[in-house]
Write a protein that holds these residues in place. Structure first.
Motif, mmCIF file in Angstrom:
data_model
loop_
_atom_site.group_PDB
_atom_site.id
_atom_site.type_symbol
_atom_site.label_atom_id
_atom_site.label_comp_id
_atom_site.label_asym_id
_atom_site.label_seq_id
_atom_site.Cartn_x
_atom_site.Cartn_y
_atom_site.Cartn_z
ATOM 1 N N SER A 1 15.247 9.095 5.441
ATOM 2 C CA SER A 1 16.230 9.840 6.236
ATOM 3 C C SER A 1 15.827 11.297 6.424
ATOM 4 O O SER A 1 16.279 11.954 7.362
ATOM 5 C CB SER A 1 17.608 9.777 5.567
ATOM 6 N N LYS A 2 14.964 11.818 5.533
ATOM 7 C CA LYS A 2 14.607 13.234 5.594
ATOM 8 C C LYS A 2 13.102 13.442 5.459
ATOM 9 O O LYS A 2 12.644 14.295 4.706
ATOM 10 C CB LYS A 2 15.334 14.016 4.494
ATOM 11 N N MET A 3 12.324 12.668 6.178
ATOM 12 C CA MET A 3 10.872 12.850 6.134
ATOM 13 C C MET A 3 10.514 14.188 6.762
ATOM 14 O O MET A 3 11.005 14.536 7.841
ATOM 15 C CB MET A 3 10.177 11.702 6.861
ATOM 16 N N GLN A 4 9.645 14.951 6.092
ATOM 17 C CA GLN A 4 9.377 16.334 6.480
ATOM 18 C C GLN A 4 8.385 16.484 7.627
ATOM 19 O O GLN A 4 8.171 17.585 8.119
ATOM 20 C CB GLN A 4 8.867 17.118 5.262
ATOM 21 N N PHE A 5 7.772 15.407 8.061
ATOM 22 C CA PHE A 5 6.804 15.499 9.163
ATOM 23 C C PHE A 5 6.736 14.157 9.877
ATOM 24 O O PHE A 5 7.180 13.129 9.356
ATOM 25 C CB PHE A 5 5.415 15.913 8.655
ATOM 26 N N ASP A 6 6.159 14.182 11.059
ATOM 27 C CA ASP A 6 5.967 12.971 11.857
ATOM 28 C C ASP A 6 4.482 12.630 11.839
ATOM 29 O O ASP A 6 3.674 13.351 12.429
ATOM 30 C CB ASP A 6 6.440 13.205 13.292
ATOM 31 N N PRO A 7 4.089 11.539 11.169
ATOM 32 C CA PRO A 7 2.664 11.205 11.082
ATOM 33 C C PRO A 7 1.995 11.030 12.440
ATOM 34 O O PRO A 7 0.788 11.255 12.574
ATOM 35 C CB PRO A 7 2.668 9.878 10.307
ATOM 36 N N ALA A 8 2.763 10.638 13.449
ATOM 37 C CA ALA A 8 2.179 10.408 14.770
ATOM 38 C C ALA A 8 1.912 11.705 15.523
ATOM 39 O O ALA A 8 1.102 11.726 16.452
ATOM 40 C CB ALA A 8 3.094 9.506 15.591
ATOM 41 N N LYS A 9 2.583 12.797 15.137
ATOM 42 C CA LYS A 9 2.476 14.042 15.888
ATOM 43 C C LYS A 9 1.881 15.202 15.096
ATOM 44 O O LYS A 9 1.328 16.133 15.693
ATOM 45 C CB LYS A 9 3.868 14.455 16.399
ATOM 46 N N ASP A 10 2.012 15.174 13.787
ATOM 47 C CA ASP A 10 1.678 16.348 12.975
ATOM 48 C C ASP A 10 0.374 16.227 12.211
ATOM 49 O O ASP A 10 0.070 17.078 11.371
ATOM 50 C CB ASP A 10 2.823 16.636 11.994
ATOM 51 N N LEU A 11 -0.414 15.194 12.492
ATOM 52 C CA LEU A 11 -1.676 14.984 11.798
ATOM 53 C C LEU A 11 -2.780 14.653 12.797
ATOM 54 O O LEU A 11 -2.502 14.233 13.916
ATOM 55 C CB LEU A 11 -1.558 13.830 10.799
ATOM 56 N N THR A 12 -4.013 14.845 12.366
ATOM 57 C CA THR A 12 -5.176 14.429 13.165
ATOM 58 C C THR A 12 -5.812 13.215 12.508
ATOM 59 O O THR A 12 -6.322 13.302 11.391
ATOM 60 C CB THR A 12 -6.223 15.554 13.238
ATOM 61 N N PRO A 13 -5.760 12.051 13.143
ATOM 62 C CA PRO A 13 -6.463 10.896 12.586
ATOM 63 C C PRO A 13 -7.965 11.129 12.634
ATOM 64 O O PRO A 13 -8.494 11.577 13.648
ATOM 65 C CB PRO A 13 -6.050 9.741 13.491
ATOM 66 N N ILE A 14 -8.635 10.832 11.519
ATOM 67 C CA ILE A 14 -10.082 11.064 11.441
ATOM 68 C C ILE A 14 -10.858 9.760 11.400
ATOM 69 O O ILE A 14 -11.774 9.547 12.197
ATOM 70 C CB ILE A 14 -10.424 11.940 10.212
ATOM 71 N N ALA A 15 -10.485 8.879 10.478
ATOM 72 C CA ALA A 15 -11.243 7.628 10.369
ATOM 73 C C ALA A 15 -10.499 6.597 9.536
ATOM 74 O O ALA A 15 -9.836 6.943 8.558
ATOM 75 C CB ALA A 15 -12.607 7.891 9.729
ATOM 76 N N PRO A 16 -10.605 5.319 9.916
ATOM 77 C CA PRO A 16 -10.126 4.242 9.032
ATOM 78 C C PRO A 16 -11.094 4.080 7.874
ATOM 79 O O PRO A 16 -12.278 4.410 7.994
ATOM 80 C CB PRO A 16 -10.113 3.019 9.944
ATOM 81 N N ILE A 17 -10.591 3.573 6.759
ATOM 82 C CA ILE A 17 -11.437 3.388 5.580
ATOM 83 C C ILE A 17 -11.601 1.901 5.254
ATOM 84 O O ILE A 17 -12.705 1.368 5.248
ATOM 85 C CB ILE A 17 -10.848 4.111 4.350
ATOM 86 N N LEU A 18 -10.507 1.243 4.975
ATOM 87 C CA LEU A 18 -10.578 -0.167 4.617
ATOM 88 C C LEU A 18 -9.207 -0.814 4.769
ATOM 89 O O LEU A 18 -8.195 -0.141 4.895
ATOM 90 C CB LEU A 18 -11.107 -0.345 3.187
ATOM 91 N N SER A 19 -9.208 -2.126 4.792
ATOM 92 C CA SER A 19 -7.973 -2.900 4.838
ATOM 93 C C SER A 19 -7.785 -3.618 3.505
ATOM 94 O O SER A 19 -8.755 -3.903 2.800
ATOM 95 C CB SER A 19 -8.022 -3.945 5.953
ATOM 96 N N TYR A 20 -6.545 -3.882 3.173
ATOM 97 C CA TYR A 20 -6.289 -4.642 1.962
ATOM 98 C C TYR A 20 -5.131 -5.606 2.202
ATOM 99 O O TYR A 20 -4.353 -5.451 3.137
ATOM 100 C CB TYR A 20 -5.956 -3.722 0.779
ATOM 101 N N TYR A 21 -5.054 -6.592 1.356
ATOM 102 C CA TYR A 21 -3.965 -7.561 1.424
ATOM 103 C C TYR A 21 -3.340 -7.724 0.048
ATOM 104 O O TYR A 21 -3.925 -7.331 -0.969
ATOM 105 C CB TYR A 21 -4.472 -8.905 1.944
ATOM 106 N N ASN A 22 -2.159 -8.307 0.036
ATOM 107 C CA ASN A 22 -1.448 -8.561 -1.207
ATOM 108 C C ASN A 22 -1.557 -10.027 -1.593
ATOM 109 O O ASN A 22 -1.892 -10.889 -0.767
ATOM 110 C CB ASN A 22 0.033 -8.193 -1.063
ATOM 111 N N VAL A 23 -1.236 -10.289 -2.836
ATOM 112 C CA VAL A 23 -1.168 -11.656 -3.337
ATOM 113 C C VAL A 23 0.168 -11.816 -4.050
ATOM 114 O O VAL A 23 0.610 -10.922 -4.778
ATOM 115 C CB VAL A 23 -2.351 -11.970 -4.280
ATOM 116 N N LEU A 24 0.817 -12.942 -3.828
ATOM 117 C CA LEU A 24 2.072 -13.226 -4.516
ATOM 118 C C LEU A 24 1.751 -13.843 -5.865
ATOM 119 O O LEU A 24 1.105 -14.892 -5.947
ATOM 120 C CB LEU A 24 2.933 -14.185 -3.696
#
Length: 328
Positions: free
Chosen positions: A109-132
């Motif tokens: 409800s009170k996030m201090q910034f908008d990740p889509a507008k207030d940051l510069t994307p530089i690079a993806p690193i890796l993907s991960y998955y979960n296990v139940l």
């Protein structure tokens, strides 16, 4: 001085200032000063582990020391807030996990910034998955048996998570919704205490990142039911996917997460390109590739636009799952 001369002078001054800002940022990044790589989670966890391995490899490519700093708090957004306030000189970066980028904007409800507008994307690193994983004393040994048991005992099963609004909370919630069962959510402050109670039998089950859950699975402390990836994970080849269960609602089940590097807003394009190139070169180092593979991670490399596009898509996806969930 004529009006035209004043305009010419002002234009020239503006261009000079812009050029100075860009060269100043580039100079700062290449000055030999240490690069701060911020992590929003505590030391020893899966995100911190991934960041520290990456920092060693990135340091070799940049020729600068890369120091990992843990800035916990505010549902893992405190690190991002500090990056947002930093100078766009490449010396303060964020090793971000996808929940903070894609889920937190939908539930806080009170996030201090908008990740889509207030940051510069530089690079993806890796993907991960979960296990139940489930406590060893549970009567079900696969997804079909779990779903049948849950339908026969509605509301009797509970599942743990590392906290409200995290990927393992919402991933399990999505599994329950799509398989038509009812389970109770029990949030913890981190994956480790949640796993402890699953092992001890206080909690029936939980989703956990494969990289950390594998140790408990291989040692026989918990039983693995299914992975959330579309294909089986090489580190857990005998564990089926949810989609393999044959349950109609679980067809195409594909719920994972990722890590990516971000910088402050308005980073110069040439600096962003330099950091992206260094990141991709770091990820190509055989030693880092091997370590990430052993931990069950999948390679995910590319440009800033690839990171931004996936983040936007998943923010939209999670918005439909998180309705009614609010974190103050």
């Amino acid at each position: 001085m004529t009006t035209l001369s004043r305009r010419s002078l002002l234009a020239a001054t503006a261009i000079a200032c812009a050029a100075f800002a860009v060269s100043g940022a580039a100079h700062a990044q290449g000055s030999g000063a240490p690069v701060r790589l911020l992590v929003g989670y505590s030391a020893g966890g899966p995100v911190d582990q991934g960041a520290r391995l990456f920092a060693i490899a990135l340091s070799k490519e940049l020729g600068q020391t890369v120091v990992v700093e843990n800035k916990t708090g505010a549902n893992a957004t405190l690190a991002g807030s500090e990056v947002v306030r930093a100078k766009p000189d490449g010396l303060t970066l964020w090793f971000a996990a996808s929940p903070t980028i894609t889920i937190s904007p939908n539930v806080m409800s009170k996030m201090q910034f908008d990740p889509a507008k207030d940051l510069t994307p530089i690079a993806p690193i890796l993907s991960y998955y979960n296990v139940l994983v489930v406590n060893n004393d549970q009567p079900f040994k696969n997804t079909q048996e779990l779903v049948a048991y849950a339908k026969a005992h509605p509301g009797k099963l509970n599942y743990a998570s590392a906290g409200v609004g995290g990927s393992n909370h919402l991933g399990a919630l999505l599994f329950a919704k799509r398989s038509g069962i009812e389970m109770n959510h029990v949030p913890y402050k981190g994956n480790a205490p949640a796993m402890t109670d699953v092992i001890g039998g206080q909690i029936n089950m939980m989703l956990d990142i494969i990289s950390t859950a594998s140790t408990y699975i291989h040692s026989g402390k918990v039983r693995a039911i299914a992975v959330t990836s579309p294909q089986r994970n090489p580190s857990l080849p005998n564990v089926p996917t949810f989609a393999e269960s044959g349950i109609e609602g679980l067809k195409g089940f594909d719920v994972g997460g990722w890590y990516g590097v971000y910088g402050p807003k308005n980073m110069p394009a040439d600096l962003t390109a330099k950091l992206n190139k260094a990141t991709n070169a770091a990820l190509a180092q055989p030693e880092l590739k091997a370590k990430y593979k052993d931990l069950g991670y999948d390679e995910w490399v590319g440009g800033p636009e690839k990171l931004a596009e996936r983040a936007a898509q998943e923010r939209q996806m999670w918005s439909t799952v998180t309705q009614g969930i609010v974190i103050d």
